[in-house]
Design a protein around this motif. Sequence first.
Motif, PDB file in Angstrom:
ATOM      1  N   LEU A  74       0.849  -1.199   0.000  1.00  0.00           N
ATOM      2  CA  LEU A  74       0.000   0.000   0.000  1.00  0.00           C
ATOM      3  C   LEU A  74       0.879   1.242   0.000  1.00  0.00           C
ATOM      4  O   LEU A  74       2.065   1.189   0.328  1.00  0.00           O
ATOM      5  N   ILE A  94      -6.080   8.784   4.475  1.00  0.00           N
ATOM      6  CA  ILE A  94      -6.242   7.408   4.008  1.00  0.00           C
ATOM      7  C   ILE A  94      -6.850   6.561   5.117  1.00  0.00           C
ATOM      8  O   ILE A  94      -6.395   6.598   6.268  1.00  0.00           O
ATOM      9  N   ILE A 100      -7.699   2.812   6.673  1.00  0.00           N
ATOM     10  CA  ILE A 100      -7.410   1.373   6.674  1.00  0.00           C
ATOM     11  C   ILE A 100      -8.511   0.726   7.493  1.00  0.00           C
ATOM     12  O   ILE A 100      -8.622   0.976   8.694  1.00  0.00           O
ATOM     13  N   LYS A 107      -5.035  -4.202  11.445  1.00  0.00           N
ATOM     14  CA  LYS A 107      -4.961  -2.769  11.156  1.00  0.00           C
ATOM     15  C   LYS A 107      -3.993  -2.036  12.079  1.00  0.00           C
ATOM     16  O   LYS A 107      -3.118  -1.285  11.624  1.00  0.00           O
ATOM     17  N   TYR A 114      -9.076   7.907   0.269  1.00  0.00           N
ATOM     18  CA  TYR A 114      -8.851   6.574  -0.297  1.00  0.00           C
ATOM     19  C   TYR A 114      -8.906   5.560   0.848  1.00  0.00           C
ATOM     20  O   TYR A 114      -8.606   5.908   1.990  1.00  0.00           O
ATOM     21  N   ILE A 115      -9.286   4.336   0.517  1.00  0.00           N
ATOM     22  CA  ILE A 115      -9.492   3.320   1.551  1.00  0.00           C
ATOM     23  C   ILE A 115      -8.822   2.015   1.152  1.00  0.00           C
ATOM     24  O   ILE A 115      -8.891   1.590  -0.015  1.00  0.00           O
ATOM     25  N   TYR A 116      -8.175   1.381   2.123  1.00  0.00           N
ATOM     26  CA  TYR A 116      -7.695   0.012   1.974  1.00  0.00           C
ATOM     27  C   TYR A 116      -8.512  -0.871   2.921  1.00  0.00           C
ATOM     28  O   TYR A 116      -8.636  -0.552   4.104  1.00  0.00           O
ATOM     29  N   VAL A 155      -4.701  -7.143   2.137  1.00  0.00           N
ATOM     30  CA  VAL A 155      -5.507  -6.102   1.514  1.00  0.00           C
ATOM     31  C   VAL A 155      -6.368  -6.780   0.456  1.00  0.00           C
ATOM     32  O   VAL A 155      -5.850  -7.312  -0.535  1.00  0.00           O
ATOM     33  N   GLU A 175      -9.499  -1.954  -2.396  1.00  0.00           N
ATOM     34  CA  GLU A 175      -9.088  -0.569  -2.180  1.00  0.00           C
ATOM     35  C   GLU A 175      -9.832   0.322  -3.159  1.00  0.00           C
ATOM     36  O   GLU A 175     -10.353  -0.140  -4.180  1.00  0.00           O
ATOM     37  N   VAL A 224     -15.857   2.184  -3.006  1.00  0.00           N
ATOM     38  CA  VAL A 224     -16.112   1.236  -1.914  1.00  0.00           C
ATOM     39  C   VAL A 224     -17.607   1.006  -1.729  1.00  0.00           C
ATOM     40  O   VAL A 224     -18.068  -0.120  -1.557  1.00  0.00           O
TER      41      VAL A 224
END
Length: 270
Positions: A28, A36, A38, A46, A213-215, A222, A225, A231
């Motif tokens: 990532l 960002i 997580i 996490k 942004y998202i993971y 992961v 994303e 999402v």
Amino acid sequence: MSTDNVVEIQNLSFAYPSGRKVLSNIDLAIPRGKVIGIMGQSGCGKTTLLRMIGGALRPSQGDVRVFGTSLRGMSQRQIYALRRRMSMLFQFGALFTDMSSFENVAFQMREHTTLDEALIRDLALMKLHAVGLRGAEHLMPSELSGGMARRVALARAIALDPELMMYDEPFAGLDPISLGVIGQLIRKLNDALGATSIIVTHDIQESLKIVDYIYFVADGRVIAEGSAEQVKASLEPYVHQFVWGEADGPVPFHYPARDYVADLLGSPGA
């Protein structure tokens, strides 16, 4: 490492000495100036990721690069120096219980700078003002509500104007109003300071309002994303279940057990 990224994690895996694997082949990037997220259910790795970025844990495999520098092989002294450029908002705040709100915020300045007391006072009040609590400077942590304590902890976390902010479950245990206030503060402070923020959370609805942004992490990997819009529209079963709070899906409602009927009709302890 790209100059646009504050953090880059490549092929990272981590297992405790007992052999329990927590993270597996993580890749990532955290771009400069962004917020960002997580996300994933409790226990998916996490917070372990945050600890790797802060240098508290070392990878079993792979590399973590922060501000263009690999943490692999760094001495403890070098890691301490690197941490001057980052800060952490711990889950539930972790304020010093025997210090007032003001003293909690001033602590970092006294510990890590040579500023005189008059300037420390002004700066600490400015940080408390930024989170709306300058008037609560004299209150002890036991006199603060949960939301207020989290805001004082946030003022302490930004005391030295960090380039990288890390938030470990910042919304846990907050009422809806406090939750919204903390969410907006995270976004506004990130933009005002020109910082970069990483939010570890399982509070999907509040996070989607503020992140860039998202993971998504599940079972130490992961698995998805994207942006908040991507999402929400995801057809990945785990992500869809997590976003919409469905009881059954890849994460089942029932913990694995023997056959229900056999369990009820069987002999005790069978």
